[in-house]
Design a protein around this motif. Sequence first.
Motif, PDB file in Angstrom:
ATOM      1  N   ILE A  36      37.861  31.257  29.808  1.00 27.39           N
ATOM      2  CA  ILE A  36      37.919  30.901  31.222  1.00 27.39           C
ATOM      3  C   ILE A  36      37.028  29.702  31.521  1.00 27.39           C
ATOM      4  O   ILE A  36      37.454  28.737  32.142  1.00 27.39           O
ATOM      5  CB  ILE A  36      37.495  32.088  32.116  1.00 27.39           C
ATOM      6  N   THR A  80      47.329  35.683  30.154  1.00 20.78           N
ATOM      7  CA  THR A  80      46.518  35.868  31.351  1.00 20.78           C
ATOM      8  C   THR A  80      47.239  35.178  32.507  1.00 20.78           C
ATOM      9  O   THR A  80      46.991  34.010  32.792  1.00 20.78           O
ATOM     10  CB  THR A  80      45.101  35.282  31.171  1.00 20.78           C
ATOM     11  N   ALA A  82      48.181  33.860  36.091  1.00 21.02           N
ATOM     12  CA  ALA A  82      47.380  33.432  37.241  1.00 21.02           C
ATOM     13  C   ALA A  82      48.028  33.945  38.521  1.00 21.02           C
ATOM     14  O   ALA A  82      49.233  33.773  38.726  1.00 21.02           O
ATOM     15  CB  ALA A  82      47.272  31.914  37.271  1.00 21.02           C
ATOM     16  N   THR A 124      36.365  32.311  41.581  1.00 24.90           N
ATOM     17  CA  THR A 124      37.281  32.761  40.535  1.00 24.90           C
ATOM     18  C   THR A 124      37.092  34.243  40.253  1.00 24.90           C
ATOM     19  O   THR A 124      35.968  34.708  40.086  1.00 24.90           O
ATOM     20  CB  THR A 124      37.057  31.960  39.234  1.00 24.90           C
ATOM     21  N   LEU A 126      38.664  37.730  37.948  1.00 24.84           N
ATOM     22  CA  LEU A 126      39.454  38.269  36.856  1.00 24.84           C
ATOM     23  C   LEU A 126      39.740  39.720  37.221  1.00 24.84           C
ATOM     24  O   LEU A 126      38.816  40.520  37.389  1.00 24.84           O
ATOM     25  CB  LEU A 126      38.690  38.171  35.535  1.00 24.84           C
ATOM     26  N   GLN A 134      44.902  41.299  32.009  1.00 23.18           N
ATOM     27  CA  GLN A 134      43.992  40.570  32.884  1.00 23.18           C
ATOM     28  C   GLN A 134      44.754  39.494  33.650  1.00 23.18           C
ATOM     29  O   GLN A 134      45.533  38.738  33.059  1.00 23.18           O
ATOM     30  CB  GLN A 134      42.860  39.947  32.086  1.00 23.18           C
ATOM     31  N   LEU A 136      44.220  36.284  36.360  1.00 19.38           N
ATOM     32  CA  LEU A 136      43.211  35.326  36.795  1.00 19.38           C
ATOM     33  C   LEU A 136      43.553  34.818  38.185  1.00 19.38           C
ATOM     34  O   LEU A 136      44.669  34.378  38.435  1.00 19.38           O
ATOM     35  CB  LEU A 136      43.155  34.155  35.810  1.00 19.38           C
ATOM     36  N   LYS A 138      42.325  31.909  40.161  1.00 16.64           N
ATOM     37  CA  LYS A 138      41.524  30.714  39.877  1.00 16.64           C
ATOM     38  C   LYS A 138      40.694  30.243  41.058  1.00 16.64           C
ATOM     39  O   LYS A 138      39.587  29.749  40.872  1.00 16.64           O
ATOM     40  CB  LYS A 138      42.431  29.572  39.405  1.00 16.64           C
TER      41      LYS A 138
END
Length: 155
Positions: A36, A80, A82, A124, A126, A134, A136, A138
């Motif tokens: 990350i 991962t 987003a 950010t 997670l 997971q 994300l 952002k």
Amino acid sequence: MTTTNNPDLARDAMGHLQLRHDGQTCRVSAVRNFPITAPAEAISLVSPEGKELAQIARLDALDAATRALIESDLTQREFTPAILRILRISSRATPSTWDIDTDRGPTRLTLKGEEDIRRLNASTLLITDNHGVQFLLKSLSSLDRHSRRLLDHFL
């Protein structure tokens, strides 16, 4: 373990990444040490047993062909998505089911507990679902007002 900016890499007939070093060829996988915070730095080449055989300081220091091999391997390994929008959350308490839009399409996740939302920095997050996937987020500021209002109940 050696740090290198010029690993001797190739794909075998089965499509596995192979590292040639010290007169031997070993099957390896590329792993980001800081996926990350520094995704293009400190890439490890590890054996199937998990032993680090080499480390690449920076992806941008590699020639285009080697970089493409490593990035292809990383893409196959990592998943991962987003979060782009939060459409609906079933409840303000956990466990709760979230309907979300991601960069990989719409999906549904189940949040077991508020501890599964981890703040990486000021903007950010997670978020880990009940299956260990997971997601994300952002930038909190990039969320629309509806998504932000839903998320605020868990922060």
